[in-house]
Motif scaffolding. Structure first.
Motif, PDB file in Angstrom:
ATOM      1  N   GLY A  57       0.836  -1.203   0.000  1.00 38.43           N
ATOM      2  CA  GLY A  57       0.000   0.000   0.000  1.00 38.43           C
ATOM      3  C   GLY A  57       0.861   1.240   0.000  1.00 38.43           C
ATOM      4  O   GLY A  57       2.052   1.192   0.337  1.00 38.43           O
TER       5      GLY A  57
ATOM      6  N   VAL B 124      -4.373   0.395  -1.381  1.00 38.23           N
ATOM      7  CA  VAL B 124      -3.937  -0.811  -0.671  1.00 38.23           C
ATOM      8  C   VAL B 124      -4.429  -2.035  -1.437  1.00 38.23           C
ATOM      9  O   VAL B 124      -5.541  -2.034  -1.982  1.00 38.23           O
ATOM     10  CB  VAL B 124      -4.502  -0.841   0.775  1.00 38.23           C
ATOM     11  CG1 VAL B 124      -4.091  -2.126   1.491  1.00 38.23           C
ATOM     12  CG2 VAL B 124      -4.026   0.370   1.562  1.00 38.23           C
TER      13      VAL B 124
ATOM     14  N   ARG C 121      -7.386  -3.714   4.627  1.00 43.89           N
ATOM     15  CA  ARG C 121      -7.397  -2.383   4.028  1.00 43.89           C
ATOM     16  C   ARG C 121      -7.674  -1.279   5.027  1.00 43.89           C
ATOM     17  O   ARG C 121      -7.012  -0.242   5.023  1.00 43.89           O
ATOM     18  CB  ARG C 121      -8.417  -2.312   2.888  1.00 43.89           C
ATOM     19  CG  ARG C 121      -7.953  -2.974   1.605  1.00 43.89           C
ATOM     20  CD  ARG C 121      -9.029  -2.863   0.551  1.00 43.89           C
ATOM     21  NE  ARG C 121      -9.587  -1.536   0.514  1.00 43.89           N
ATOM     22  CZ  ARG C 121     -10.877  -1.270   0.300  1.00 43.89           C
ATOM     23  NH1 ARG C 121     -11.728  -2.260   0.156  1.00 43.89           N
ATOM     24  NH2 ARG C 121     -11.308  -0.027   0.260  1.00 43.89           N
TER      25      ARG C 121
ATOM     26  N   GLU D 231      -4.957   1.524   5.488  1.00 46.44           N
ATOM     27  CA  GLU D 231      -5.307   2.849   4.964  1.00 46.44           C
ATOM     28  C   GLU D 231      -5.247   3.898   6.067  1.00 46.44           C
ATOM     29  O   GLU D 231      -4.740   5.008   5.856  1.00 46.44           O
ATOM     30  CB  GLU D 231      -6.706   2.826   4.354  1.00 46.44           C
ATOM     31  CG  GLU D 231      -6.780   2.176   2.992  1.00 46.44           C
ATOM     32  CD  GLU D 231      -8.185   2.202   2.429  1.00 46.44           C
ATOM     33  OE1 GLU D 231      -9.094   2.740   3.104  1.00 46.44           O
ATOM     34  OE2 GLU D 231      -8.394   1.686   1.315  1.00 46.44           O
TER      35      GLU D 231
END
Length: 371
Positions: free
Chosen positions: A263, A308, A314, A318
């Motif tokens: 990510g 990501v 996620r 994030e």
């Protein structure tokens, strides 16, 4: 009498690039694009963007009254059956007939290449200016975001375009990151470290290596990005190389798992705070000096919302990516805008609102079938 004239990219791009300067000459929020950068983009994009492109100008007599670019992705045209077409760089006087003539020319060009729909506006990629401003006309645009007059959405509605999707931009000040958010960031990072996930700044000495790994994340992520059209690796690399000159590594964060990037998030300085003062986007005779003197005075950045891999956690990743870039902005006393987030993406929007981010602009992508 209205005439629509195809533009020769080897000869007529000057008028195409300069038309918005004349259209918005009395608009205090308009920011001119750098002429040399626009010329390079319009000339070279068909090569590195794997695209076929056509530019059009609309004339009434000898006066330019509108422009549009239309394009297809060549790796889409290899498919059997219908494909999507795209438009961008649309600017026009407040006249439905002129706008209609421009879109008719663009649609005919796309239809001849097997396209069944026209989508936009987007200026060639989902990383650059994307969508049409529909809310937030009272503010100048931040760097690499669109700006247009308030009558544009009405023109699109009258021409039969429908909403495809909407994206939002959130505005934050450097006071909007409290101790609680800092503790949350630390807690998330500790939890993720136990799972083998760590965070680091981009390595400018190994920039190409990091770009290659980030590119794989961007291409491999589908659910948390604006996916209007696909992007090949050389497009991503070209954009990264253009941004390298202005990036601050403290504001470019990568998430890694076992040495593999999963990510990323980064911020770009709002160069529009300088460009708004550069007449018609010309670097000479004083434009370069204004940029050089003004760079240290830039007080805001634009955060590109985290990307990501879908297979990862996620939400937590994030949050850490966004929080790390945000904390860097706080250290440097920078305010920032976060964009883009899909208006119908509750995961992203619910993450931004609790940290007192305010959605202050909205952009719309349009779609119309080609008959």
């Amino acid at each position: 009498m209205i005439q629509i004239v195809p533009v020769d990219p080897n000869d007529g791009l000057g008028l195409f690039i300069d038309f918005p300067h004349d259209l918005y000459k009395d608009d205090p929020n308009y920011v001119p694009e750098i002429y040399s950068s626009q010329l390079e983009l319009l000339t070279n994009y068909p090569v590195y963007g794997n695209s076929a492109v056509q530019y059009f100008l609309a004339y009434v007599g000898d006066t330019v009254v509108g422009r549009i670019a239309t394009f297809i992705k060549l790796y889409h045209s290899d498919k059997i059956g219908p494909i999507d077409g795209y438009f961008g760089f649309f600017d026009c006087i407040d006249n439905k007939v002129v706008a209609g003539y421009l879109f008719d020319a663009a649609s005919r060009w796309l239809r001849d290449r097997n396209a069944v729909s026209i989508i936009g506006p987007l200026n060639f990629s989902c990383i650059g200016p994307l969508g049409m401003l529909v809310d937030g006309f009272q503010l100048p645009p931040s760097f690499m975001t669109p700006y247009n007059s308030h009558y544009y959405p009405n023109l699109m509605d009258r021409l039969g375009f429908k909403k495809k999707t909407e994206v939002q931009a959130y505005k934050f000040t450097n006071q909007q990151y409290g101790a609680r958010r800092s503790k949350d960031l630390d807690r998330f990072q500790v939890q993720l470290k136990r799972k083998g996930i760590t965070f680091r700044k981009v390595d400018m000495k190994n920039f190409k290596r990091d770009v290659l790994m980030a590119r794989e994340v961007y291409i491999g992520s589908q659910s948390n990005s604006i996916r209007v059209m696909s992007m090949k690796g050389n497009e991503f690399d070209h954009i990264a190389e253009r941004l390298k000159k202005i990036l601050d590594p403290d504001l470019c964060i990568l998430a890694e798992e076992e040495g593999k990037v999963i990510g990323f998030a980064f911020a770009i300085p709002d160069l529009n705070q300088i460009l708004i003062k550069i007449r018609r986007g010309r670097l000479f005779p004083l434009g370069l000096l204004k940029i050089k003197l003004g760079k240290k005075k830039i007080s805001s950045v634009r955060i590109i919302f985290p990307v990501v891999l879908d297979s990862c956690d996620r939400m937590s990743i994030e949050a850490c990516l966004f929080g790390s870039v945000q904390a860097g902005c706080l250290d440097k006393k920078l305010s920032f805008e976060s964009s883009w987030t899909l208006k119908d993406n509750p995961l992203a929007n619910n993450a931004l609102i609790p940290i007192t981010g305010e959605p202050h602009k909205k952009f719309r992508l349009y779609l119309k079938d080609i008959e």
